[in-house]
Write an enzyme that holds these catalytic residues in place. Sequence first.
Site, short mmCIF file in Angstrom:
data_model
loop_
_atom_site.label_atom_id
_atom_site.label_comp_id
_atom_site.label_asym_id
_atom_site.label_seq_id
_atom_site.Cartn_x
_atom_site.Cartn_y
_atom_site.Cartn_z
N GLY A 94 8.08 4.32 -0.31
CA GLY A 94 7.15 5.36 0.13
C GLY A 94 5.75 4.82 -0.10
O GLY A 94 5.48 3.68 0.25
N SER B 128 10.91 -1.51 -1.69
CA SER B 128 9.56 -1.36 -1.13
C SER B 128 8.55 -0.96 -2.23
O SER B 128 8.28 -1.77 -3.12
CB SER B 128 9.61 -0.35 0.02
OG SER B 128 8.45 -0.40 0.79
N ALA B 129 8.01 0.24 -2.23
CA ALA B 129 7.08 0.67 -3.29
C ALA B 129 7.74 0.54 -4.67
O ALA B 129 7.08 0.17 -5.65
CB ALA B 129 6.62 2.11 -3.05
N HIS C 220 7.94 -6.20 2.59
CA HIS C 220 7.74 -6.17 4.06
C HIS C 220 6.83 -7.33 4.47
O HIS C 220 5.97 -7.16 5.33
CB HIS C 220 7.07 -4.87 4.51
CG HIS C 220 7.77 -3.61 4.12
ND1 HIS C 220 8.88 -3.14 4.76
CD2 HIS C 220 7.50 -2.70 3.14
CE1 HIS C 220 9.26 -1.99 4.20
NE2 HIS C 220 8.45 -1.72 3.22
N GLU D 224 11.55 -8.64 5.26
CA GLU D 224 12.55 -7.59 5.38
C GLU D 224 13.95 -8.20 5.43
O GLU D 224 14.18 -9.16 6.16
CB GLU D 224 12.28 -6.74 6.62
CG GLU D 224 10.96 -6.01 6.46
CD GLU D 224 10.72 -4.94 7.50
OE1 GLU D 224 11.33 -5.01 8.58
OE2 GLU D 224 9.92 -4.03 7.22
#
Lengths: 238, 238
Positions: B92, B124-125, B161, B196
């Site tokens: 997020g 991710s985050a 990413h 990714e």
Amino acid sequence: MTNRNLLIVSTSKVHGSGYMEYIQDQVAEHFKNCKKVTFIPFARPGGISHDEYTKIASDAFDKIGVEVRGAHTFESAREAVNWADGLFTGGGNTFVLLTQLYKLGFIEHIQNAVESGKPYMGSSAGSNITGTTISTTNDMPIMYPPTFDALQLVPFNINPHYLDPDPGSKHMGETRETRIKEFHAYNDQPVVGLREGSALIVKGNDIKIFGDHSVRIFEKGKQPYEIESTENLNFLVQ
Amino acid sequence: MTNRNLLIVSTSKVHGSGYMEYIQDQVAEHFKNCKKVTFIPFARPGGISHDEYTKIASDAFDKIGVEVRGAHTFESAREAVNWADGLFTGGGNTFVLLTQLYKLGFIEHIQNAVESGKPYMGSSAGSNITGTTISTTNDMPIMYPPTFDALQLVPFNINPHYLDPDPGSKHMGETRETRIKEFHAYNDQPVVGLREGSALIVKGNDIKIFGDHSVRIFEKGKQPYEIESTENLNFLVQ
């Protein structure tokens, strides 16, 4: 900020043209009553020196007969702002720029200069800081500023280099539009998405759009929408 | 952090596959000794509720027989971390996530849990915060955290990413590589660019690479370079 006179530019270069070249007539018009402009180089794109960066801006202003001096060459922020008839903040990293402006005491002096009617131009990071906060920058947070609050010369945020979603992309990172939607989960002010080649011309409460592109407006709780470059954005300050 | 047991995942979805689907065997392996996992939903992608987000994670863990409970449903951070045999922080917005972790008192408890050997997974985050700072996030700074210092479970930064420069692009915004180079004008720690589909499997001082892609390493003062997925990244912790 009833005396504000701002040129808020998305990018200093468009593809295939030199530094500020595509917008040079508008820059000349913006600074037509100025002999001396202080260039604020603190965003330091690519880590170049303040002298090198100021030289790039100075070369562009030579063509319109305006003397440019780097803000870093003055004894104080007050002196740097007072010396000039106009101010220009170049692009680079918005976090580095804002941190330095606070650290060196520039914020209040720039606000006062704009309130007194001195023309201000910002490009990219230099545009971002004209808004309420830097929270809609695209930059990497490589330096920790004392706050995200910016110069607040206009009552909205800027998103420079605005990029439309790419329907063919397989990348799972968020689109710009998604990011700005998330911004509005925690923040209230509108955001103006300025595509490359676009700029805002702000005179008091009158906001015109420079360039051929429409701008994209993001308001909390509304679908994003387009304002054509032939229209104005006065509703954002009323 | 000699007992650390981390799965640092670039993205929760690759194009054309469901949530955590492409990496589910590795997730099962990572949590093989766990019956209960606390999901940390604070990054709130797209502004969905913590309950909705926890449901997505819970559905994915159902397939491997692990019970998932949202960190927001506990009385305290201590209780949320102690309840579980493992931790998973979803993606997020990294700024929202870090701000909430500090505000709710999670930082120290997560660090202690990892030091004691509890498996941690971040996507991710949730991967970004395993590094030294969040200064190489790609996210928009929509919330102001008390610091950019992160969990420091590993002595480097993550760029999830990670995107290679697009040679055909006419966009004048900085490439990811340029941004990370600028990061090193002000910061010293190495950065691991995770494309990714890639992940890091960290067991103490042993770091393996999951997936088919090489990872891109950025060290201050060096040209960025690639490490193949068949090699290891142990040199980054020695």
